[in-house]
Design a protein around this motif. Structure first.
Motif, PDB file in Angstrom:
ATOM      1  N   ASP A 194     -82.678  10.394  52.288  1.00  0.00           N
ATOM      2  CA  ASP A 194     -81.395  11.063  52.521  1.00  0.00           C
ATOM      3  C   ASP A 194     -81.478  11.789  53.863  1.00  0.00           C
ATOM      4  O   ASP A 194     -82.303  12.688  54.050  1.00  0.00           O
ATOM      5  CB  ASP A 194     -81.115  12.069  51.397  1.00  0.00           C
ATOM      6  N   VAL A 195     -80.614  11.390  54.804  1.00  0.00           N
ATOM      7  CA  VAL A 195     -80.684  11.968  56.150  1.00  0.00           C
ATOM      8  C   VAL A 195     -80.384  13.465  56.144  1.00  0.00           C
ATOM      9  O   VAL A 195     -80.730  14.170  57.098  1.00  0.00           O
ATOM     10  CB  VAL A 195     -79.710  11.248  57.113  1.00  0.00           C
ATOM     11  N   ARG A 196     -79.749  13.960  55.089  1.00  0.00           N
ATOM     12  CA  ARG A 196     -79.471  15.393  55.016  1.00  0.00           C
ATOM     13  C   ARG A 196     -80.748  16.206  54.850  1.00  0.00           C
ATOM     14  O   ARG A 196     -80.735  17.422  55.009  1.00  0.00           O
ATOM     15  CB  ARG A 196     -78.507  15.678  53.861  1.00  0.00           C
ATOM     16  N   GLY A 197     -81.848  15.530  54.552  1.00  0.00           N
ATOM     17  CA  GLY A 197     -83.116  16.234  54.413  1.00  0.00           C
ATOM     18  C   GLY A 197     -83.771  16.579  55.730  1.00  0.00           C
ATOM     19  O   GLY A 197     -84.732  17.357  55.758  1.00  0.00           O
ATOM     20  N   TYR A 198     -83.261  16.027  56.834  1.00  0.00           N
ATOM     21  CA  TYR A 198     -83.850  16.340  58.142  1.00  0.00           C
ATOM     22  C   TYR A 198     -83.288  17.673  58.625  1.00  0.00           C
ATOM     23  O   TYR A 198     -82.298  17.742  59.344  1.00  0.00           O
ATOM     24  CB  TYR A 198     -83.540  15.238  59.149  1.00  0.00           C
ATOM     25  N   THR A 199     -83.925  18.729  58.217  1.00  0.00           N
ATOM     26  CA  THR A 199     -83.491  20.075  58.580  1.00  0.00           C
ATOM     27  C   THR A 199     -84.624  20.795  59.296  1.00  0.00           C
ATOM     28  O   THR A 199     -85.795  20.393  59.222  1.00  0.00           O
ATOM     29  CB  THR A 199     -83.096  20.878  57.328  1.00  0.00           C
TER      30      THR A 199
END
Length: 263
Positions: A194-199
């Motif tokens: 999930d690209v939203r995990g790149y934080t």
């Protein structure tokens, strides 16, 4: 008297119809330009995917865009332009679109150096971190008298691991163990589903897990570009996990600065 054979009324109607026809033809220029742009970009992407070369892609896309815009604009411009303008106006529209839109956009899409796959070298190793990241790294061992605090090199990007850094051998010669790692989602490290995990928080957590994997209570961090921002964020979150250093401080009395220890 009637105006059966034509007269002022019919002439006025004919002129209005002519104006409407020319206006409608002129409006065709807008979808013609957009259609040419879409076709040109489609040719650009297709040629780039097939050849892997930006120059071949531009060579294919340029005539496709120019030709289609010329063909679509020609009939419209012939109705709204004079005889002398008909020959060059469609080409001018196509060339302007190519120069103003397509070429700069192609420069943005393909302006950087060609992508080169990163291959694992003989010194590449991996950490399976408790954060869930599988991180690739290389270690440059210290030479001579070994220092207690290792160095971690933090690359830029995000997502752009550097090549071999000249810092690694220089720091190793000064007695530091040096670790250069690929951040999650970059280089040889694992990708997230999930690209939203790149934080930023994920990168900070990975960096602290890297510190723990090395087995060091404190580490020296060296970051470049985005890596410098990540290092700054890590320092704010974990100030006790980097070596203390001396900061200049001006005494309240206005005396010359002295040195005070802090993180």
């Amino acid at each position: 008297m009637s105006d059966e054979g034509g007269g002022p009324g019919r002439t006025a109607d004919s002129e209005r119809e002519g104006v409407r026809a020319k206006a409608a033809a002129g409006l065709l220029i807008v979808p013609a330009v957009l259609a040419g742009l879409v076709a040109g970009l489609g040719a650009l992407w297709a040629a780039a995917a097939a050849s892997g070369n930006r120059y071949v892609a531009l060579a294919v896309a340029a005539p496709a865009l120019t030709g289609l815009v010329w063909w679509l604009c020609r009939s419209a411009l012939r109705r709204v332009a004079g005889l002398q303008v008909r020959r060059w106006a469609p080409i001018a529209v196509a060339v302007v679109e190519l120069a103003v839109v397509a070429v700069p956009l192609a420069g943005l899409l393909f302006g950087g150096p060609p992508n080169r796959p990163i291959a694992a070298g003989p010194g590449t190793q991996y950490w399976d971190l408790p954060t869930g990241s599988r991180i690739a790294y290389t270690r440059t061992p210290a030479q001579g008298e070994r220092r207690d605090t290792p160095v971690i090199l933090v690359h830029g990007g995000p997502g752009a691991p550097d090549g071999p850094s000249p810092l690694a051998p220089a720091l190793a010669a000064a007695g530091f163990d040096v670790y250069a790692y690929h951040q999650v989602g970059a280089g040889l490290s694992s990708r997230l589903s999930d690209v939203r995990g790149y934080t930023v928080a994920r990168h900070v957590a990975d960096l602290d897990a890297v510190r723990a994997a090395i087995g060091a209570d404190r580490v020296v961090l060296a970051g470049v570009s985005w890596g410098g921002q990540l290092v700054a964020t890590y320092l704010a979150a974990h100030p006790d996990r980097v070596p203390a250093r001396s900061w200049p401080r001006r005494e309240p009395c206005g005396c010359p600065p002295s040195l005070t220890t802090g993180t």
